[in-house]
Design an enzyme around this catalytic site. Structure first.
Site, PDB file in Angstrom:
ATOM      1  N   ASN A 116       0.868  -1.169   0.000  1.00  0.00           N
ATOM      2  CA  ASN A 116       0.000   0.000   0.000  1.00  0.00           C
ATOM      3  C   ASN A 116       0.913   1.229   0.000  1.00  0.00           C
ATOM      4  OD1 ASN A 116      -1.886   1.991   0.439  1.00  0.00           O
ATOM      5  ND2 ASN A 116      -2.758   1.080   2.292  1.00  0.00           N
ATOM      6  N   ARG A 148      -2.526  -1.960  -3.494  1.00  0.00           N
ATOM      7  CA  ARG A 148      -3.831  -1.421  -3.133  1.00  0.00           C
ATOM      8  C   ARG A 148      -4.063  -0.105  -3.894  1.00  0.00           C
ATOM      9  NH1 ARG A 148      -5.550   2.269   1.785  1.00  0.00           N
ATOM     10  NH2 ARG A 148      -7.787   2.214   1.418  1.00  0.00           N
ATOM     11  N   HIS A 185     -13.389   0.979   0.868  1.00  0.00           N
ATOM     12  CA  HIS A 185     -13.207  -0.161   1.787  1.00  0.00           C
ATOM     13  C   HIS A 185     -13.679  -1.482   1.171  1.00  0.00           C
ATOM     14  CE1 HIS A 185     -13.802   2.820   5.375  1.00  0.00           C
ATOM     15  NE2 HIS A 185     -12.511   2.692   5.109  1.00  0.00           N
ATOM     16  N   ARG A 195     -14.692  12.853   9.567  1.00  0.00           N
ATOM     17  CA  ARG A 195     -15.510  13.161   8.389  1.00  0.00           C
ATOM     18  C   ARG A 195     -16.976  13.262   8.781  1.00  0.00           C
ATOM     19  NH1 ARG A 195     -12.911   8.469   5.382  1.00  0.00           N
ATOM     20  NH2 ARG A 195     -10.960   9.315   4.569  1.00  0.00           N
ATOM     21  N   GLU A 231      -7.318  -6.796   4.890  1.00  0.00           N
ATOM     22  CA  GLU A 231      -7.265  -6.346   3.497  1.00  0.00           C
ATOM     23  C   GLU A 231      -5.988  -6.839   2.817  1.00  0.00           C
ATOM     24  OE1 GLU A 231      -8.286  -2.724   5.504  1.00  0.00           O
ATOM     25  OE2 GLU A 231      -9.288  -2.008   3.695  1.00  0.00           O
TER      26      GLU A 231
HETATM   27  P1  ADP Z   1      -8.327   3.516   9.527  1.00  0.00           P
HETATM   28  O1  ADP Z   1      -9.634   3.975   8.983  1.00  0.00           O
HETATM   29  O2  ADP Z   1      -7.358   4.617   9.754  1.00  0.00           O
HETATM   30  O3  ADP Z   1      -7.768   2.286   8.847  1.00  0.00           O
HETATM   31  P2  ADP Z   1      -8.670   1.744  11.808  1.00  0.00           P
HETATM   32  O4  ADP Z   1      -9.591   0.728  11.236  1.00  0.00           O
HETATM   33  O5  ADP Z   1      -7.278   1.343  12.092  1.00  0.00           O
HETATM   34  O6  ADP Z   1      -8.705   3.083  10.987  1.00  0.00           O
HETATM   35  O7  ADP Z   1      -9.332   2.305  13.134  1.00  0.00           O
HETATM   36  C1  ADP Z   1      -8.683   3.227  13.937  1.00  0.00           C
HETATM   37  C2  ADP Z   1      -9.668   3.712  14.965  1.00  0.00           C
HETATM   38  O8  ADP Z   1     -10.133   2.620  15.753  1.00  0.00           O
HETATM   39  C3  ADP Z   1      -9.069   4.678  15.981  1.00  0.00           C
HETATM   40  O9  ADP Z   1      -9.096   5.987  15.515  1.00  0.00           O
HETATM   41  C4  ADP Z   1      -9.998   4.498  17.161  1.00  0.00           C
HETATM   42  O10 ADP Z   1     -11.073   5.407  17.013  1.00  0.00           O
HETATM   43  C5  ADP Z   1     -10.557   3.103  17.010  1.00  0.00           C
HETATM   44  N1  ADP Z   1     -10.119   2.193  18.071  1.00  0.00           N
HETATM   45  C6  ADP Z   1      -8.984   1.471  18.137  1.00  0.00           C
HETATM   46  N2  ADP Z   1      -8.927   0.770  19.297  1.00  0.00           N
HETATM   47  C7  ADP Z   1     -10.036   1.066  19.985  1.00  0.00           C
HETATM   48  C8  ADP Z   1     -10.592   0.678  21.256  1.00  0.00           C
HETATM   49  N3  ADP Z   1      -9.953  -0.161  22.059  1.00  0.00           N
HETATM   50  N4  ADP Z   1     -11.765   1.194  21.609  1.00  0.00           N
HETATM   51  C9  ADP Z   1     -12.416   2.065  20.823  1.00  0.00           C
HETATM   52  N5  ADP Z   1     -11.981   2.451  19.614  1.00  0.00           N
HETATM   53  C10 ADP Z   1     -10.809   1.970  19.197  1.00  0.00           C
END
Ligand code: ADP
Length: 394
Positions: A7, A88, A177, A236, A379
């Site tokens: 990616n 990707r 996604h 967003r 992914e």
């Molecule tokens: P991206 O869209 O950047 O790929 P991810 O799927 O990695 O995002 O998700 C990241 C988000 O997941 C973080 O910004 C946070 O809001 C949320 N997150 C991660 N761990 C936790 C947790 N233990 N509890 C609540 N939210 C979480």
């Protein structure tokens, strides 16, 4: 055989090396600050993470270092053991409904679509060219975030704006996604033991989207022309009256670019709470009684529920609801709030089962009319699997 799933961002390169078909992860990591002072890479091998500071003038150098790491760590004895590299790609427009080989013609089309993903498509092309230069004998493939959503019908993907905009500027819903929605829906079908299913897949991360998937094909998805549509996300805004934009631009004097920045980077949970776009911080805020964190979370959950309800009707029922990505996999609180609001559909959460993070598991009671599952997304593996099947097809 070894397949790399990559990616490429404008100054970064994320990678995972898989042994296929066993799907074992051999190596993973990220090169950062490529072409910028202070570049470095982090690599994970045999469960151990190491960070190394190096000069990374471009993506080609990053791939060369990756190959050296693979050889030095005896993961490969020669370059030719890497049979495929899957890239990707964020935006495949209406051109691509599946993973393709990165021929010149395909790369030209990805380039042509750059105006729809100005930060991502050009960076991915840099990655493809660098990988081709360093690994000329590996099959280079392109895996599109939008491809899975190409099965949407016109009535789902059109916007009710002048039709000429669709013809002239390609303005329509593409979704995003897709690789994740495809992965978790395939996995769900494996668990259920059949493919004739109606699934609602909730990819709730920092970016978030929900898809309605029937018999393995996407019927509708919440993201739109760009990832800004649909759910309320970390930063967003998601769906709203489009006139908010023109009205606020008149009031504030913001340029389209400034407005774009606000809608994508300063809205969502961050915009409402004024605290953070990260769900963990919102949960902390709620615990300490922060009113705006409570409001942000209520709006966030309400929007997820609205999409699930809408897709339940669109699909004519639902065999399973799936939670994935950062929030979906980790936030027991958000999952519970969502599922509790679906009790009218006969959904019953199993609080104990729900009290987990990042594991594949059913989180509803046995007598729940619709089961809900956590399925951690992957992914990178989906990219490697698609690349592997193209290699097998010869
Ligand atoms: P991206 O869209 O950047 O790929 P991810 O799927 O990695 O995002 O998700 C990241 C988000 O997941 C973080 O910004 C946070 O809001 C949320 N997150 C991660 N761990 C936790 C947790 N233990 N509890 C609540 N939210 C979480």
């Amino acid at each position: 055989m070894i397949i790399l799933s990559v990616n490429a961002g404008s100054s970064s390169l994320k990678f995972t090396g898989f042994e296929m078909p066993s799907e074992d992860v051999l190596i993973s990591g990220i090169f950062e600050r490529i072409g910028i002072d202070g570049s470095f890479y982090t690599i994970k091998l045999n469960g151990e993470k190491t960070k190394k500071t190096v000069d990374l003038s471009d993506h080609k150098v990053a791939f060369e270092i990756l190959i050296k790491e693979l050889v030095d760590n005896k993961i490969v004895s020669s370059l030719d053991e890497i049979k495929g590299v899957g890239h990707r790609i964020v935006q495949g427009g209406s051109y691509f409904s599946k993973t393709e080989i990165a021929t010149d013609d395909v790369v030209d089309k990805i380039d042509e679509l750059s105006s729809l993903a100005p930060l991502h498509n050009p960076a991915a092309i840099v990655g493809i060219n660098a990988a081709k230069a360093v690994m000329p004998n590996a099959l280079q493939t392109v895996v599109f975030d939008t491809a899975f959503h190409q099965t949407m019908k016109e009535e789902e993907f059109m916007y009710a704006v002048p039709y000429a905009w669709y013809k002239e500027y390609k303005i329509r819903k593409y979704g995003a996604h897709g690789t994740s929605h495809k992965y978790v829906s395939q996995r769900m079908n494996e668990i259920l033991g059949r493919n004739d299913t109606k699934l609602i897949t909730c990819h709730i991360g920092n970016g978030a989207s929900i898809s309605a998937v029937k018999n393995g094909e996407c019927v509708d998805t919440s993201m739109g022309l760009t990832p800004n549509a649909g759910l309320i996300m970390g930063t967003r805004c998601g769906d709203m009256d489009a006139t908010v934009v023109t009205y606020a631009m008149e009031k504030t004097g913001m340029s389209p670019k400034e407005m774009d920045n606000v809608l994508n980077k300063q809205s969502g949970l961050l915009g409402i709470s004024g605290v953070s776009g990260d769900s963990r911080d919102i949960e902390e805020g709620i615990k300490s009684g922060n009113e705006r964190c409570i409001l942000a979370q209520n709006m966030y959950v309400k929007r997820i529920v609205e999409y699930i309800a809408k897709y339940y009707v669109l699909l004519g029922g639902c065999d399973a609801i799936i939670f994935t990505a950062g929030v979906g996999e980790n936030s027991a609180m958000t999952r519970k709030q969502v599922l509790d609001k679906l009790s009218i559909l006969g959904v019953k959460i199993d609080d104990e089962a729900n009290n987990v993070r990042g594991v594949e598991q059913k989180i509803t009671a046995d007598d729940s009319k619709i089961p809900a599952y956590i399925i951690p997304t992957n992914e990178e593996l989906m990219i490697a699997k698609d690349t592997y099947s193209l290699i097998l097809q010869g």
